[in-house]
Design a protein around this motif. Sequence first.
Motif, PDB file in Angstrom:
ATOM      1  N   ALA A 110       0.866  -1.277  -0.234  1.00 57.36           N
ATOM      2  CA  ALA A 110       0.138  -0.331  -0.190  1.00 57.36           C
ATOM      3  C   ALA A 110       0.445   1.092   0.720  1.00 57.36           C
ATOM      4  O   ALA A 110       0.402   1.719  -1.007  1.00 57.36           O
ATOM      5  N   ILE A 111       1.860   1.338   0.876  1.00 56.22           N
ATOM      6  CA  ILE A 111       2.926   2.453   0.921  1.00 56.22           C
ATOM      7  C   ILE A 111       3.259   2.893  -0.440  1.00 56.22           C
ATOM      8  O   ILE A 111       3.982   3.624  -1.084  1.00 56.22           O
ATOM      9  N   PHE A 112       3.694   1.777  -1.272  1.00 56.16           N
ATOM     10  CA  PHE A 112       4.103   1.286  -2.351  1.00 56.16           C
ATOM     11  C   PHE A 112       4.497   1.881  -3.941  1.00 56.16           C
ATOM     12  O   PHE A 112       3.606   2.574  -4.156  1.00 56.16           O
ATOM     13  N   GLN A 113       2.012   1.807  -3.136  1.00 56.48           N
ATOM     14  CA  GLN A 113       1.005   2.475  -4.453  1.00 56.48           C
ATOM     15  C   GLN A 113       0.868   3.566  -4.318  1.00 56.48           C
ATOM     16  O   GLN A 113       0.581   4.442  -5.081  1.00 56.48           O
ATOM     17  N   ARG A 114       1.391   3.948  -2.862  1.00 52.06           N
ATOM     18  CA  ARG A 114       0.749   5.464  -2.657  1.00 52.06           C
ATOM     19  C   ARG A 114       2.102   5.917  -2.866  1.00 52.06           C
ATOM     20  O   ARG A 114       1.636   8.002  -3.004  1.00 52.06           O
ATOM     21  N   SER A 115       3.189   5.996  -3.019  1.00 49.29           N
ATOM     22  CA  SER A 115       4.328   6.956  -3.200  1.00 49.29           C
ATOM     23  C   SER A 115       4.915   7.249  -4.506  1.00 49.29           C
ATOM     24  O   SER A 115       3.853   6.905  -5.180  1.00 49.29           O
ATOM     25  N   SER A 116       5.220   8.522  -4.682  1.00 44.84           N
ATOM     26  CA  SER A 116       5.472   9.266  -5.889  1.00 44.84           C
ATOM     27  C   SER A 116       6.594   7.801  -7.302  1.00 44.84           C
ATOM     28  O   SER A 116       6.520   6.894  -6.324  1.00 44.84           O
ATOM     29  N   ILE A 117       7.306   7.989  -8.347  1.00 44.10           N
ATOM     30  CA  ILE A 117       7.580   7.788  -9.221  1.00 44.10           C
ATOM     31  C   ILE A 117       9.151   7.708  -8.656  1.00 44.10           C
ATOM     32  O   ILE A 117       9.552   6.714  -8.765  1.00 44.10           O
ATOM     33  N   PHE A 118       9.366   8.729  -7.787  1.00 46.10           N
ATOM     34  CA  PHE A 118      11.136   8.989  -7.157  1.00 46.10           C
ATOM     35  C   PHE A 118      11.263   7.807  -6.632  1.00 46.10           C
ATOM     36  O   PHE A 118      12.224   7.078  -7.309  1.00 46.10           O
ATOM     37  N   PRO A 119      10.525   7.588  -5.434  1.00 44.69           N
ATOM     38  CA  PRO A 119      10.855   6.512  -4.731  1.00 44.69           C
ATOM     39  C   PRO A 119      10.491   4.659  -5.456  1.00 44.69           C
ATOM     40  O   PRO A 119      11.635   4.529  -4.821  1.00 44.69           O
ATOM     41  N   LYS A 120       9.680   5.179  -6.369  1.00 48.53           N
ATOM     42  CA  LYS A 120       9.361   3.986  -6.856  1.00 48.53           C
ATOM     43  C   LYS A 120      11.123   3.535  -7.448  1.00 48.53           C
ATOM     44  O   LYS A 120      10.949   2.312  -7.843  1.00 48.53           O
ATOM     45  N   LEU A 121      11.373   4.176  -8.364  1.00 42.83           N
ATOM     46  CA  LEU A 121      12.102   3.733  -9.657  1.00 42.83           C
ATOM     47  C   LEU A 121      13.598   3.907  -8.967  1.00 42.83           C
ATOM     48  O   LEU A 121      13.808   3.096  -8.858  1.00 42.83           O
TER      49      LEU A 121
ATOM     50  N   ILE B  61      15.419  10.551 -14.767  1.00 44.58           N
ATOM     51  CA  ILE B  61      14.699  10.301 -14.810  1.00 44.58           C
ATOM     52  C   ILE B  61      13.306  11.072 -14.352  1.00 44.58           C
ATOM     53  O   ILE B  61      12.285  11.929 -15.229  1.00 44.58           O
ATOM     54  N   HIS B  62      13.324  11.270 -13.092  1.00 43.53           N
ATOM     55  CA  HIS B  62      12.495  12.093 -12.247  1.00 43.53           C
ATOM     56  C   HIS B  62      12.353  13.191 -12.549  1.00 43.53           C
ATOM     57  O   HIS B  62      11.320  13.940 -13.226  1.00 43.53           O
ATOM     58  N   LEU B  63      13.098  13.773 -13.688  1.00 45.58           N
ATOM     59  CA  LEU B  63      13.587  15.425 -14.176  1.00 45.58           C
ATOM     60  C   LEU B  63      12.519  15.058 -16.239  1.00 45.58           C
ATOM     61  O   LEU B  63      11.624  16.109 -16.353  1.00 45.58           O
ATOM     62  N   LEU B  64      13.006  13.963 -16.477  1.00 40.04           N
ATOM     63  CA  LEU B  64      12.326  13.562 -17.612  1.00 40.04           C
ATOM     64  C   LEU B  64      11.009  13.786 -17.897  1.00 40.04           C
ATOM     65  O   LEU B  64      10.035  14.239 -18.796  1.00 40.04           O
ATOM     66  N   ILE B  65      10.231  13.206 -17.011  1.00 44.48           N
ATOM     67  CA  ILE B  65       9.708  11.854 -16.809  1.00 44.48           C
ATOM     68  C   ILE B  65       8.213  12.002 -15.957  1.00 44.48           C
ATOM     69  O   ILE B  65       7.551  13.414 -16.195  1.00 44.48           O
ATOM     70  N   GLN B  66       9.227  12.225 -14.725  1.00 47.91           N
ATOM     71  CA  GLN B  66       8.211  12.361 -12.757  1.00 47.91           C
ATOM     72  C   GLN B  66       7.507  13.934 -13.009  1.00 47.91           C
ATOM     73  O   GLN B  66       5.982  13.847 -12.795  1.00 47.91           O
ATOM     74  N   ARG B  67       8.953  14.836 -13.672  1.00 47.03           N
ATOM     75  CA  ARG B  67       7.997  16.263 -12.943  1.00 47.03           C
ATOM     76  C   ARG B  67       6.796  16.337 -14.471  1.00 47.03           C
ATOM     77  O   ARG B  67       5.964  17.479 -14.194  1.00 47.03           O
ATOM     78  N   PRO B  68       7.222  16.480 -15.624  1.00 47.04           N
ATOM     79  CA  PRO B  68       5.851  17.086 -16.368  1.00 47.04           C
ATOM     80  C   PRO B  68       4.935  16.135 -16.258  1.00 47.04           C
ATOM     81  O   PRO B  68       3.840  16.317 -16.235  1.00 47.04           O
ATOM     82  N   LEU B  69       4.822  14.548 -15.323  1.00 44.36           N
ATOM     83  CA  LEU B  69       3.872  13.503 -14.907  1.00 44.36           C
ATOM     84  C   LEU B  69       3.379  14.241 -14.198  1.00 44.36           C
ATOM     85  O   LEU B  69       1.867  14.607 -14.188  1.00 44.36           O
ATOM     86  N   SER B  70       4.605  14.660 -12.969  1.00 45.50           N
ATOM     87  CA  SER B  70       3.196  15.111 -11.666  1.00 45.50           C
ATOM     88  C   SER B  70       2.426  16.680 -11.969  1.00 45.50           C
ATOM     89  O   SER B  70       1.471  16.861 -11.727  1.00 45.50           O
ATOM     90  N   MET B  71       3.328  17.693 -13.032  1.00 45.37           N
ATOM     91  CA  MET B  71       2.145  18.970 -13.416  1.00 45.37           C
ATOM     92  C   MET B  71       1.023  18.364 -14.383  1.00 45.37           C
ATOM     93  O   MET B  71      -0.134  19.404 -14.328  1.00 45.37           O
ATOM     94  N   LEU B  72       1.408  17.460 -15.169  1.00 45.33           N
ATOM     95  CA  LEU B  72       0.116  17.066 -15.647  1.00 45.33           C
ATOM     96  C   LEU B  72      -0.720  16.385 -14.263  1.00 45.33           C
ATOM     97  O   LEU B  72      -1.773  17.054 -14.832  1.00 45.33           O
TER      98      LEU B  72
END
Length: 588
Positions: A4-15, A309-320
């Motif tokens: 559950a914690i893994f599912q609720r966390s953002s992409i960066f800690p998952k990566l 990867i966070h800068l390339l993918i997660q940041r625009p995804l978070s903005m979206l």
Amino acid sequence: MLRAIFQRSSIFPKLVATFTIVIIPLFALSLILNELGKMEVQSRISASMKDKISYEFLSLEQELQRIANTQKQLVNDGEVLDLGSSIFLLSDYQRTKKINDLHDKLQLWKDASPLIRNVSVYIPSSDRIVTTGTVTDMAANQVAMKQIAAAIYKGGYPITQWNNRMYLSMTFPNRQSARDIANRPPLFINNIELSTEALQQMLSRISQEGGAALYGKSWAVGNKRDQSLLAEIRTKLGDREIRGTPDSSVAVGGQRYFVFSEKSESMDLELLTYIPEKALLGTLQSYRIWFWLLVACSLVIILLFSYGIHLLIQRPLSMLVRLLRNVEEGNFHIVKKQNRKDEFGYLFSQFERTVRKLKQSIDELYVQKIRLQQTELKQLQAQIAPHFLYNSFFILHQLIVSYDNEKAESVSKNLGEYFQYITRNSMDEVALEAEVNHVRSYLEIQNIRFSNRISASFTSLPDKFRTILVPRLVLQPIIENAYQHGLRDVLSGGRLVIDFLDRGDELCIVVEDNGSGMPGDERANLQQKLSAEEVTGESTGLINVHRRLKIKFGNKGGIEVQTGPGGGFVVSVHIPCEENSDVPTADR
């Protein structure tokens, strides 16, 4: 829970977690291979050290054995036997010659081995000592020779320790004790003093990185530091057999040592050697340091790669995601044009276009609903004005004819206020207090009209709800419905109650009559229309009011219908008390 914690966390800690999980088996395999290599190298180093120590100890044992065998051959030496048994039969020349020959043999014997410091032969029958050393006190040396010969019975054979000096001692014939030597003097006593310095140099050569000590039954040779440390090591080892493997390592003073041991049954000797683990496995330890340095560098690389990867993918995804949430909350003015040429640029441009079209559709639908509300209001005004106007003028005519000027004045005043309110088209929403005052004017006229049949009562409107904006004409249609349908057939004792209930976050206006009520099938049909999201066809009366309240307040507003306790009809109007509820709809 972790899932559950893994599912609720953002992409960066998952990566980071994913890359770490993937690389951990590689690290574990590398660590296992490193440990296996370390064990193999350690085993080979231990075997090499064991061979070296065994060779050195075997050389020492053979040298001591050779010295002991040479000592035993002294029994058959003619000069010694002649000097010991027939010295009185020899001439001075013969005696001197034999003594000189014996001295030369002893000197050759001493020079033949670096372990020999001095060789002495004591002949009790003539009280003579032939030695390679210097005799300063003949009597003292004779006593010392006897004591050394006697010490063998306390310290063991072949090496005897006396006054911290090491000797190989032999008596011929053999005597069992010091008293036996004094009572029955032997032919000779041979003492070979071993060089302690040579033994210590040999021990230093055996273990250059550590230390070593040579043990007998009651003595030990080695420098003091080695002996004290080896004594503590022997205590910790106890009865464990030492084989020079990692199992024979012990920890002393926070440092680990490898211990090697060699024993000689023929010479009754034991060689104990220790080597610090750091000295033996120093290079391997550095490999482990480099391995953990590699692990640390890999983790840093994982973090940097994940951040990239966070800068390339997660940041625009978070903005979206933020833009989607803002749109979900009804904010359509936050879309910013993104100057990106990649796939996310395409997503942002399409999202912006979609939001713009959605906003346009919502605006069109909202305007359409406002126009519908205005149309329904005008429809209500058109429905209310004609028949009420006719009835009001008829009542006013009757009052004038009957010269009831006071009531006629009240009717004309309330009638003017009534029509002034419903014909004021400039405002679609009014304060609830104004709506209530309009209903009071309406009831004043109806009370005069139905004074002999129906009585109406009002409770006070709570102050905090007075300024709430509501659609115009939401209360009069409900009260008019009660007169026209609920109380139409009541000839006397009719009662109409309007009650204002403060429920904290909403105002509930209850309109209750004691009329004949509504049949079950009609009430069910009405309730179904009130619950429907869209109403087709003509909508008047209660349904019209309900829809207008829904448009204004959403799901929290509207009306409910039910049968009263006395069989009459009850209509409940729900008006939520929200922040900024007094702001006109157009501004909202």
